[in-house]
Design a protein around this motif. Structure first.
Motif, PDB file in Angstrom:
ATOM      1  N   LEU A   1       0.833  -1.202   0.000  1.00 40.46           N
ATOM      2  CA  LEU A   1       0.000   0.000   0.000  1.00 40.46           C
ATOM      3  C   LEU A   1       0.865   1.248   0.000  1.00 40.46           C
ATOM      4  CD1 LEU A   1      -2.518  -1.070   2.811  1.00 40.46           C
ATOM      5  CD2 LEU A   1      -2.687  -1.526   0.352  1.00 40.46           C
ATOM      6  N   TRP A   2       0.414   2.271  -0.739  1.00 43.10           N
ATOM      7  CA  TRP A   2       1.111   3.552  -0.748  1.00 43.10           C
ATOM      8  C   TRP A   2       0.192   4.643  -0.204  1.00 43.10           C
ATOM      9  CZ3 TRP A   2       1.983  -0.267  -4.298  1.00 43.10           C
ATOM     10  CH2 TRP A   2       3.307  -0.732  -4.354  1.00 43.10           C
ATOM     11  N   PHE A   3      -0.387   4.336   0.943  1.00 46.46           N
ATOM     12  CA  PHE A   3      -1.119   5.301   1.759  1.00 46.46           C
ATOM     13  C   PHE A   3      -1.139   4.709   3.159  1.00 46.46           C
ATOM     14  CE2 PHE A   3      -4.291   2.274   0.404  1.00 46.46           C
ATOM     15  CZ  PHE A   3      -5.115   2.116   1.497  1.00 46.46           C
ATOM     16  N   ASP A   4      -1.435   5.524   4.141  1.00 48.78           N
ATOM     17  CA  ASP A   4      -1.449   5.070   5.528  1.00 48.78           C
ATOM     18  C   ASP A   4      -2.813   4.428   5.821  1.00 48.78           C
ATOM     19  OD1 ASP A   4      -1.365   4.686   8.243  1.00 48.78           O
ATOM     20  OD2 ASP A   4      -0.530   6.675   8.707  1.00 48.78           O
TER      21      ASP A   4
ATOM     22  N   CYS B   1      -2.576  -7.394  -9.419  1.00 46.44           N
ATOM     23  CA  CYS B   1      -3.605  -6.355  -9.470  1.00 46.44           C
ATOM     24  C   CYS B   1      -3.033  -5.052  -8.922  1.00 46.44           C
ATOM     25  CB  CYS B   1      -4.816  -6.772  -8.642  1.00 46.44           C
ATOM     26  SG  CYS B   1      -6.024  -5.455  -8.335  1.00 46.44           S
ATOM     27  N   ALA B   2      -3.302  -3.960  -9.593  1.00 45.00           N
ATOM     28  CA  ALA B   2      -2.949  -2.633  -9.091  1.00 45.00           C
ATOM     29  C   ALA B   2      -4.204  -1.777  -9.034  1.00 45.00           C
ATOM     30  CB  ALA B   2      -1.906  -1.963  -9.987  1.00 45.00           C
ATOM     31  N   ILE B   3      -4.225  -0.837  -8.117  1.00 44.62           N
ATOM     32  CA  ILE B   3      -5.303   0.162  -8.048  1.00 44.62           C
ATOM     33  C   ILE B   3      -4.657   1.532  -7.983  1.00 44.62           C
ATOM     34  CG2 ILE B   3      -7.222   1.061  -6.669  1.00 44.62           C
ATOM     35  CD1 ILE B   3      -7.835  -1.745  -5.751  1.00 44.62           C
TER      36      ILE B   3
ATOM     37  N   GLU C   1      -1.710   8.426  -8.998  1.00 45.83           N
ATOM     38  CA  GLU C   1      -0.852   7.672  -8.091  1.00 45.83           C
ATOM     39  C   GLU C   1      -1.375   6.251  -7.881  1.00 45.83           C
ATOM     40  OE1 GLU C   1       0.969  10.019  -4.677  1.00 45.83           O
ATOM     41  OE2 GLU C   1      -0.877  11.119  -5.059  1.00 45.83           O
ATOM     42  N   LYS C   2      -0.480   5.273  -8.020  1.00 43.42           N
ATOM     43  CA  LYS C   2      -0.832   3.904  -7.660  1.00 43.42           C
ATOM     44  C   LYS C   2      -0.862   3.811  -6.141  1.00 43.42           C
ATOM     45  CE  LYS C   2       1.907   0.207  -8.443  1.00 43.42           C
ATOM     46  NZ  LYS C   2       2.524  -0.878  -9.240  1.00 43.42           N
ATOM     47  N   VAL C   3      -1.956   3.282  -5.610  1.00 45.78           N
ATOM     48  CA  VAL C   3      -2.119   3.224  -4.155  1.00 45.78           C
ATOM     49  C   VAL C   3      -2.028   1.813  -3.610  1.00 45.78           C
ATOM     50  CG1 VAL C   3      -3.494   5.342  -4.091  1.00 45.78           C
ATOM     51  CG2 VAL C   3      -4.654   3.123  -4.325  1.00 45.78           C
ATOM     52  N   LEU C   4      -2.137   0.808  -4.490  1.00 46.25           N
ATOM     53  CA  LEU C   4      -2.164  -0.579  -4.015  1.00 46.25           C
ATOM     54  C   LEU C   4      -1.614  -1.508  -5.081  1.00 46.25           C
ATOM     55  CD1 LEU C   4      -5.022  -2.426  -2.166  1.00 46.25           C
ATOM     56  CD2 LEU C   4      -4.230  -3.324  -4.360  1.00 46.25           C
ATOM     57  N   GLU C   5      -0.932  -2.559  -4.617  1.00 41.27           N
ATOM     58  CA  GLU C   5      -0.459  -3.626  -5.487  1.00 41.27           C
ATOM     59  C   GLU C   5      -0.720  -4.951  -4.769  1.00 41.27           C
ATOM     60  OE1 GLU C   5       3.324  -3.174  -7.955  1.00 41.27           O
ATOM     61  OE2 GLU C   5       3.982  -4.612  -6.428  1.00 41.27           O
ATOM     62  N   TYR C   6      -1.410  -5.857  -5.427  1.00 48.94           N
ATOM     63  CA  TYR C   6      -1.738  -7.172  -4.870  1.00 48.94           C
ATOM     64  C   TYR C   6      -1.158  -8.214  -5.814  1.00 48.94           C
ATOM     65  CZ  TYR C   6      -4.857 -11.131  -3.562  1.00 48.94           C
ATOM     66  OH  TYR C   6      -5.374 -12.346  -3.181  1.00 48.94           O
TER      67      TYR C   6
ATOM     68  N   ILE D   1       9.342   5.337  -1.762  1.00 49.38           N
ATOM     69  CA  ILE D   1       9.010   5.578  -0.363  1.00 49.38           C
ATOM     70  C   ILE D   1       8.679   4.231   0.260  1.00 49.38           C
ATOM     71  CG2 ILE D   1       8.087   7.875  -0.793  1.00 49.38           C
ATOM     72  CD1 ILE D   1       5.306   6.702  -0.495  1.00 49.38           C
ATOM     73  N   GLU D   2       8.675   4.152   1.560  1.00 50.87           N
ATOM     74  CA  GLU D   2       8.401   2.896   2.231  1.00 50.87           C
ATOM     75  C   GLU D   2       6.946   2.531   2.059  1.00 50.87           C
ATOM     76  OE1 GLU D   2       9.546  -0.440   4.179  1.00 50.87           O
ATOM     77  OE2 GLU D   2      10.839   1.258   3.649  1.00 50.87           O
ATOM     78  N   ALA D   3       6.680   1.293   1.617  1.00 52.44           N
ATOM     79  CA  ALA D   3       5.303   0.832   1.416  1.00 52.44           C
ATOM     80  C   ALA D   3       4.768   0.253   2.712  1.00 52.44           C
ATOM     81  CB  ALA D   3       5.263  -0.228   0.330  1.00 52.44           C
ATOM     82  N   TRP D   4       3.455   0.359   2.853  1.00 56.69           N
ATOM     83  CA  TRP D   4       2.784  -0.271   3.997  1.00 56.69           C
ATOM     84  C   TRP D   4       2.410  -1.664   3.585  1.00 56.69           C
ATOM     85  CZ3 TRP D   4       1.999   1.843   8.764  1.00 56.69           C
ATOM     86  CH2 TRP D   4       2.282   3.208   8.896  1.00 56.69           C
TER      87      TRP D   4
END
Length: 265
Positions: free
Chosen positions: A13-16, A46-48, A55-60, A261-264
């Motif tokens: 994830l690229w958001f908190d 999958c990306a969102i 901005e890409k916010v998620l990668e599964y 940046i550091e991913a969650w």
């Protein structure tokens, strides 16, 4: 319910995610998927991305049992329903229809997911009978999608902070058969080997699947009105870097270093 942090989990994830607050998006979210059979060889991806910001916010990414196309479809739809536009529309979902993508698409349609990308959306808005759900990976479609994705990275209309995805993109080159991986096989799909295995996804080999995933995400993002070139004054510009050239690979290195940046998760 919500996102739970776990070492080597399939989600990045690229958001908190603390507090389960999903970033709001005026234009909504777009998703692209590249599928595998979920047998441990290659991953389903999958990306969102936020169509408002690019901005890409998620990668599964997973090659385990949850990467099987029918199971993966259910997981992806659940994620897509979480990321909504301000108007309440769930994520616009696009996928490659080849092979396991047919099973994925059948599951998506049988479960009546309400916001599906149709191939030919841009070209055939007035020809509904010519539009098919999902994306057909013909040679021309692949060349167009990958070329658009390359340009979007260069112009920051698609902001990708996934180091693994950008590393995979670095080995794609322009050939007389279209844009392909320089380390791939002679098959019609890119086969991008960038190392032995993928600890995050559980796959035995790492291919160019994330590249197709991101290219399709940007394709869906454009359909939501995102990813547009800003209107600027006409001025003299240097020529663009061709895909696969040394200049292109250097540009990807610069983008990766700038956006890391550091991913969650």
């Amino acid at each position: 319910a919500g996102f739970v942090e776990r070492d080597n989990g399939p989600l990045r994830l690229w958001f908190d995610p603390r507090g389960n607050a999903i970033p709001e998006s005026e234009k909504g979210y777009a998703s692209g998927c590249d599928l595998s059979w979920g047998q441990g060889a290659t991953p389903s991806c999958c990306a969102i991305a936020d169509a408002q910001t690019g901005e890409k916010v998620l990668e599964y990414v997973t090659a385990l049992d949850d990467g099987k196309p029918d199971i993966f479809a259910e997981r992806v739809m659940a994620l897509c329903r979480v990321f909504k536009s301000k108007a309440g529309n769930p994520t616009l979902l696009a996928w490659e229809t080849l092979g396991p993508g047919n099973v994925f698409g059948k599951t998506v349609l049988e479960l009546a997911y309400p916001n599906v990308y149709y191939h030919g959306t841009e070209a055939d808005k007035d020809s509904m009978n010519r539009r098919k759900p999902g994306w057909n990976p013909t040679k021309q479609n692949r060349t167009d999608a990958l070329g658009d994705y390359q340009a979007a990275l260069r112009t920051r209309r698609y902001i990708n902070r996934s180091t693994l995805a950008l590393k995979e993109a670095e080995t794609f080159v322009e050939t007389d058969r279209g844009i392909q991986s320089s380390r791939g096989s002679s098959t019609s799909r890119s086969r991008l080997k960038v190392g032995i295995g993928d600890e995050q996804s559980g796959s035995r080999e790492s291919h160019g699947d994330r590249v197709i995933m991101d290219a399709l995400t940007f394709l869906a993002l454009k359909d939501l009105g995102g990813g547009q070139m800003p209107v600027t004054h006409v001025e003299e510009k240097p020529p663009e870097e061709m895909v696969g050239t040394l200049a292109w690979r250097r540009k990807l290195h610069q983008l990766r270093d700038r956006d890391r940046i550091e991913a969650w998760g």
